[in-house]
Design an enzyme around this catalytic site. Structure first.
Site, mmCIF file in Angstrom:
data_model
loop_
_atom_site.group_PDB
_atom_site.id
_atom_site.type_symbol
_atom_site.label_atom_id
_atom_site.label_comp_id
_atom_site.label_asym_id
_atom_site.label_seq_id
_atom_site.Cartn_x
_atom_site.Cartn_y
_atom_site.Cartn_z
ATOM 1 C CG ASP A 1 70.871 -76.680 67.327
ATOM 2 O OD1 ASP A 1 70.671 -77.879 67.564
ATOM 3 O OD2 ASP A 1 70.951 -76.206 66.171
ATOM 4 C CB ALA B 1 71.673 -68.176 66.787
ATOM 5 C CB ALA B 2 74.511 -69.032 62.196
ATOM 6 N N PRO B 3 72.094 -70.996 61.117
ATOM 7 C CG PRO B 3 71.023 -71.996 59.275
ATOM 8 C CD PRO B 3 71.835 -72.335 60.504
ATOM 9 N N GLY B 4 69.688 -69.745 61.785
ATOM 10 C CA GLY B 4 68.526 -69.051 62.325
ATOM 11 C C GLY B 4 67.243 -69.845 62.397
ATOM 12 N N GLY B 5 67.273 -71.135 62.093
ATOM 13 C CA GLY B 5 66.046 -71.921 62.133
ATOM 14 C C GLY B 5 65.399 -71.943 63.506
ATOM 15 C CE LYS B 6 67.503 -76.926 66.524
ATOM 16 N NZ LYS B 6 68.071 -76.981 65.157
ATOM 17 N NE ARG C 1 77.573 -71.137 61.512
ATOM 18 C CZ ARG C 1 76.740 -72.054 61.004
ATOM 19 N NH1 ARG C 1 76.997 -72.562 59.815
ATOM 20 N NH2 ARG C 1 75.693 -72.454 61.673
ATOM 21 C CB CYS D 1 71.723 -82.647 63.653
ATOM 22 S SG CYS D 1 73.282 -81.848 63.215
#
Length: 457
Positions: A178, A111-116, A139, A231
């Protein structure tokens, strides 16, 4: 020029993958990366009427230039998140494949940094549980900070290896992986990633991703959905992992995306996914694929009777706590052994008890604060929460004073005040102040203080 810095093997890979489109890809890498943000639907303060929308995310917008986000009080208070536009494709994928109106159990495994994570929180119903996990301990603080800024109380944060979730097999309706990757899609945005790229690193990443997916697959309930993203561009990390999933109990789920968006459909023989390229979309390189679980998940879990280390707060304290929330009846209040008090959503009580038993390194619920004797000291997370009461004492700050607040400097108010009050900017809560005699104390946590030497997102 970035193209001259690209590893030779990577250039050959992309020439083979793109063919006649490779020169356009080269040209795109020479352009400045676009700047995009995603608005918090519960804190709609940012003016967006003059901004261009991100086509696949209703709350995503492009900025004409990159400002200094750390000096924007709206950013510090969670009104928006700075997120790369291509990765917002997750929003459209969720809308097309998930019944978001019903209560769901959702896991963001990396999960980090938390965008999704913040994107998921924005789309899920308030009675859904979102678990945001990060395996690297260092993180976790930035993940926690970004989720506290976003302010949704139905979120849990954990620090576990994916294999540690085995006690939650069959628990989740949706799992997002992710995955950590070779970062090819971020070369324009982060040229340092080029120095770390190698064919061997790609193979290591692909193997790591498959290990994570192996741990993630059993966590889904019957017909649960797995979202896999990277990515990067290469088939070893993307298509081959998608093919591995379809060979191990999953079926590929397709999306209906307008051709005008420029996203490449890489679904071949019902495997693969969707690829963003910087020469085709206004964004960076991003790959996303969706899968439905076909295998049976087993029996339902027993719900524990209580929490391992949480105790209900005394009635006299509960009345004080209730005064700080808009809908206090939606929460129950618990205290940890160290005295920290949390408000847990009643609708999630059973799920949180299961989570409490299955995981050790986790936190959930809305952090309310602590009592020192009869005095309640509210937490910063409470100030930023979307659940906070709207009639609490507050003072409106200018932009200059709001920045001073986030630098943890002393403020001078026009009127003498006593007790707790919220610092606000343009109607948005920033944090707590406390009037004591002829001065006002700034209660911004030290770790939240603006430091100009810290690299922005």
């Amino acid at each position: 020029m970035i193209d001259t810095l690209l590893p030779t093997s990577f250039r050959q890979q992309m020439q083979q993958q793109l063919g006649v489109d490779y020169p356009a890809f080269q040209t795109a890498l020479q352009q400045p990366p676009p700047v995009s943000v995603r608005v918090n639907p519960q804190k709609k303060i940012l003016l967006t009427n003059t901004l261009q929308s991100v086509p696949w995310c209703a709350e995503g917008f492009y900025l004409p230039e990159r400002p200094v986000f750390t000096l924007d009080p709206l950013f510090q208070a969670g009104a928006f998140y700075v997120q790369e536009a291509s990765s917002m494709l997750l929003a459209e994928a969720l809308l097309q494949t998930v019944r978001l109106q019903r209560p769901l159990r959702v896991l963001d495994l990396c999960a980090a940094p938390g965008g999704k994570s913040t994107l998921l929180a924005s789309l899920l119903s308030s009675d859904s549980l979102l678990v945001c996990n990060e395996v690297i301990r260092s993180r976790v603080p930035v993940l926690k900070e970004n989720l506290e800024k976003w302010g949704f109380p139905n979120v849990a944060i954990s620090n576990h290896d994916p294999e540690d979730f085995r006690n939650l097999n069959g628990f989740f309706d949706v799992v997002l992986v992710d995955a950590p990757c070779s970062g090819e899609g971020l070369f324009r945005k982060d040229p340092e990633a080029m120095q770390e790229w190698s064919e061997e690193n790609v193979r290591i990443c692909a193997a790591r991703q498959q290990r994570i997916l192996t741990a993630a697959a059993p966590l889904l309930c019957d017909n649960g959905l797995l979202f896999y993203s990277t990515c990067t561009y290469n088939d070893a990390e993307n298509v081959q992992n998608a093919q591995w999933l379809t060979a191990n109990g999953f079926e590929n789920v397709t999306l209906d995306l307008p051709a005008s968006w420029g996203i490449v459909d890489k679904v071949v023989d019902k495997t693969g996914g969707y690829q963003c390229y910087p020469h085709r979309v206004r964004g960076e390189g991003f790959f996303l694929s969706i899968f439905k679980k076909k295998q049976r998940s087993g029996t339902a879990m027993a719900v524990p009777r209580g929490f391992r280390s949480l105790k209900p707060v005394p009635n006299r304290q509960e009345k004080v706590l209730q005064s700080f929330l808009k809908q206090p009846g939606d929460f129950s209040f618990y205290v940890k052994p160290n005295g920290d008090i949390f408000a847990l959503p009643e609708a999630l009580s059973a799920d949180l008890r299961i989570l409490d038993t299955a995981l050790f390194n986790k936190g959930f619920g809305l952090e309310m604060g602590t009592f020192k004797g009869n005095d309640f000291i509210p937490s910063h997370a409470l100030a930023l929460s979307t659940a906070i009461a709207e009639n609490l004492p507050a003072v409106d700050l200018s932009k200059e004073d709001a920045i001073r607040y986030f630098k943890k400097e002393n403020l001078v108010l026009a009127d003498s005040v006593k007790g707790w009050l919220l610092a606000r900017y343009e109607g948005l809560n920033l944090g707590w102040l406390k009037g004591v005699g002829n001065r006002v104390n700034n209660y911004l946590p030290k770790e939240w203080r603006i430091r100009m030497d810290i690299k922005e997102y």
